[in-house]
Enzyme design. Structure first.
Site, mmCIF file in Angstrom:
data_model
loop_
_atom_site.group_PDB
_atom_site.id
_atom_site.type_symbol
_atom_site.label_atom_id
_atom_site.label_comp_id
_atom_site.label_asym_id
_atom_site.label_seq_id
_atom_site.Cartn_x
_atom_site.Cartn_y
_atom_site.Cartn_z
ATOM 1 N N ARG A 1 -55.971 -33.054 -106.645
ATOM 2 C CA ARG A 1 -56.685 -34.218 -107.201
ATOM 3 C C ARG A 1 -56.177 -34.574 -108.596
ATOM 4 O O ARG A 1 -56.164 -35.753 -108.972
ATOM 5 C CB ARG A 1 -58.193 -33.933 -107.208
ATOM 6 C CG ARG A 1 -58.807 -33.976 -105.780
ATOM 7 C CD ARG A 1 -60.146 -33.259 -105.732
ATOM 8 N NE ARG A 1 -60.854 -33.412 -104.474
ATOM 9 C CZ ARG A 1 -60.609 -32.694 -103.363
ATOM 10 N NH1 ARG A 1 -59.641 -31.799 -103.339
ATOM 11 N NH2 ARG A 1 -61.324 -32.875 -102.274
ATOM 12 N N ASP B 1 -63.163 -21.954 -96.195
ATOM 13 C CA ASP B 1 -61.826 -21.355 -96.091
ATOM 14 C C ASP B 1 -61.857 -19.828 -96.140
ATOM 15 O O ASP B 1 -60.816 -19.186 -96.011
ATOM 16 C CB ASP B 1 -60.932 -21.881 -97.220
ATOM 17 C CG ASP B 1 -60.603 -23.358 -97.038
ATOM 18 O OD1 ASP B 1 -60.615 -23.835 -95.882
ATOM 19 O OD2 ASP B 1 -60.349 -24.033 -98.054
ATOM 20 N N GLN C 1 -62.475 -33.620 -97.463
ATOM 21 C CA GLN C 1 -61.241 -34.412 -97.364
ATOM 22 C C GLN C 1 -61.551 -35.822 -96.889
ATOM 23 O O GLN C 1 -61.008 -36.799 -97.425
ATOM 24 C CB GLN C 1 -60.264 -33.733 -96.398
ATOM 25 C CG GLN C 1 -59.766 -32.397 -96.930
ATOM 26 C CD GLN C 1 -58.855 -31.671 -95.965
ATOM 27 O OE1 GLN C 1 -58.607 -32.134 -94.851
ATOM 28 N NE2 GLN C 1 -58.355 -30.525 -96.378
HETATM 29 C C1 S3P Z 1 -60.520 -29.262 -99.057
HETATM 30 C C2 S3P Z 1 -61.525 -29.390 -98.151
HETATM 31 C C3 S3P Z 1 -61.725 -28.494 -96.996
HETATM 32 C C4 S3P Z 1 -60.919 -27.205 -97.135
HETATM 33 C C5 S3P Z 1 -59.528 -27.449 -97.632
HETATM 34 C C6 S3P Z 1 -59.558 -28.134 -98.989
HETATM 35 C C7 S3P Z 1 -60.410 -30.218 -100.175
HETATM 36 O O1 S3P Z 1 -61.306 -29.162 -95.811
HETATM 37 O O2 S3P Z 1 -60.871 -26.533 -95.899
HETATM 38 O O3 S3P Z 1 -58.819 -26.232 -97.748
HETATM 39 O O4 S3P Z 1 -59.693 -29.955 -101.160
HETATM 40 O O5 S3P Z 1 -61.047 -31.284 -100.089
HETATM 41 P P1 S3P Z 1 -62.299 -30.149 -95.008
HETATM 42 O O6 S3P Z 1 -62.631 -31.261 -95.904
HETATM 43 O O7 S3P Z 1 -61.493 -30.620 -93.827
HETATM 44 O O8 S3P Z 1 -63.470 -29.290 -94.606
#
Ligand code: S3P
Length: 462
Positions: free
Chosen positions: A36, A330, A179
């Site tokens: 980000r 995770d 995400q």
């Molecule tokens: C993340 C969100 C998670 C996580 C990934 C990092 C992020 O995924 O598993 O390692 O930085 O927004 P999801 O949004 O698909 O759950």
């Protein structure tokens, strides 16, 4: 870095029963915040400075892709980074495809970014990323006016034509995903009016926190049903930030569990963020009887940060509350390793999302536990691990399926086991934790490269 490249040429790795781990360790910068920092920096007008950026392959791919989209991204000699942004709406059409390697976060967030610009870009990735679902991103971004041409089932490679006049949308997330939330908000940056995301389950909030720090108007509230609602006012002028990236709690999970399960260990992991949307593993391990002391709590760059002192512990199995899943999504593979060393059953349910991570992490974890003499029952949405009260056989060979967290989890398992544990491929560890081998060795972990002349015979624990 030397170890990462060594593992590229000879990718299998063995973790052997190790002496007590001891010493202090700093883990690399948080992966979510690192991605980000580069992305928001690319949209600000002026220069954003970043210290502590994770220099893992996932984040380096995002850095390169931000360059392809027109930002100036520079690594300085002191290890800090700077990004000269182009302003919201100012990205240029890339001449080459954007290659995200293994990184779902990079690919999905940048899809949101491109969707809000009148440009076309092709997104590619490795075999793992090309198997992951993108429909969850394609659906909401199509509502903003973007167009997608993807492989069957909404997979990479795909080509995305951003909207000429992006629409602000109100979107209720069908899956708990930071995400997807972030992609919708990023598309909304270049749309007039208010973009709203409603979350059935709150997920990591780095996008909201950081957008506000860059000067966007972001309000957090609740909708009619009491669900968390994020409201972003479009077309802000983002102002550059000085960002200090805290240590990654998802990376710290590996030395922490290693110390809990390796007899006699006593270590300190310094400077990790304990953002409540990220800290579920630590709550869980403490509930299991883990001796984890949270020390020196402070605020760094808008995130709560602490040092953790961790001592080897007799763990007990628990039922992990399913509503905690988003805050430790995770960390389940390494929690399953801790559960293998606990006494009694550890139940992990409500984690269907693990099936669409870098690998099917439920299947990969179950197979790895079985290979090392641990009984586990598999469900579509989780698993129940039968703990071995500190006595894990080991001796197994584990398939990692291009998944860094499966690789590190089973190396951790080998440190406290009776016999060494071998993983088929350590190369992917460089995506998130490039110095893993070296830093773990400094604590006392015994890692060897199997079947080579240089292998120092991996012994057994009596
Ligand atoms: C993340 C969100 C998670 C996580 C990934 C990092 C992020 O995924 O598993 O390692 O930085 O927004 P999801 O949004 O698909 O759950």
């Amino acid at each position: 870095m030397a170890h990462a490249s060594a593992s590229k040429t000879s990718t299998a790795l063995t973790a052997a029963p190790s002496p007590a781990l001891s010493g202090n360790m700093t883990v690399p910068g948080d992966k979510s915040i690192s991605h980000r920092s580069l992305i928001f920096g690319a949209l600000a007008v002026g220069e954003t400075r970043i210290t502590g950026l994770l220099e893992g392959e996932d984040v380096l791919a995002t850095a390169e892709n931000m360059r392809r989209l027109g930002a100036r991204v520079t690594r300085h000699e002191d290890g800090s980074w700077s990004v000269s942004g182009v302003g919201v709406g100012g990205l240029r059409e890339p001449a080459e495809p954007l290659d995200f390697g293994n990184s779902g976060t990079g690919a999905r967030l940048v899809m949101g970014l491109v969707a809000g610009h009148p440009i076309t870009a092709t997104f590619t990735g490795d075999a793992s990323l090309s198997a992951r679902p993108m429909k969850r991103i394609i659906d909401p971004l199509t509502l903003t006016g973007a167009e997608f041409h993807a492989r069957e089932g909404g997979r990479l490679p795909l080509t995305l034509k951003g909207a000429r006049a992006p629409l602000p949308i109100r979107y209720k997330l069908p899956v708990a995903s930071a995400q997807v939330k972030s992609a919708v908000l990023l598309a909304g940056l270049n749309a007039p009016g208010e973009t709203v995301v409603v979350e059935p389950v709150p997920t990591r909030d780095h996008t909201e926190r950081m957008l506000a720090a860059f000067g966007a108007k972001v309000e957090i509230g609740t909708d009619d049903e009491g669900l968390r609602e994020v409201r972003l006012t479009g077309e802000p002028e983002l102002t550059p930030c000085d960002i200090v990236v805290p240590g990654d709690p998802s990376s710290a999970a590996f030395p922490v569990v290693a110390a809990l399960v390796t007899p006699g260990s006593d270590i300190v992991v310094e400077g990790i963020t304990l953002n409540p949307h990220r800290a579920g593993l630590y709550t869980t391990l403490i509930e299991m009887g883990g001796d984890i002391e949270i020390m020196n709590q402070r605020d760094e760059g808008g995130e709560p940060v602490a040092d953790l002192r961790v001592r080897a512990s007799a763990l007990q199995g628990i039922d992990v509350p399913p509503d905690r899943a988003a805050s430790m999504i995770d960390e389940y593979p390494v929690l399953a390793v801790a559960a293998a060393y606990a006494s009694g059953l550890t139940t992990m349910r409500g984690i269907h999302e693990l099936r669409v991570k870098e690998s099917d992490r439920i299947a990969a974890t179950v197979a790895g536990l079985h290979a090392n003499g641990v009984k586990v029952q598999e469900f579509e949405d989780g698993m129940v691990v039968e703990g071995r009260s500190g006595h894990v056989d080991g001796g197994g060979h584990v398939a990692t399926h291009l998944d860094h967290r499966i690789a590190m989890s089973f190396l951790v398992m080998g440190l406290g086991a009776k016999k060494p544990v071998t993983i088929d491929d350590g190369a992917m560890i460089a995506t998130s934790f490039p110095d893993f081998h070296q830093l773990m060795r400094e604590l006392g972990a015994v890692f060897t490269i199997p079947n080579t002349a240089g292998s120092n015979a991996a012994g057994s624990r009596p």
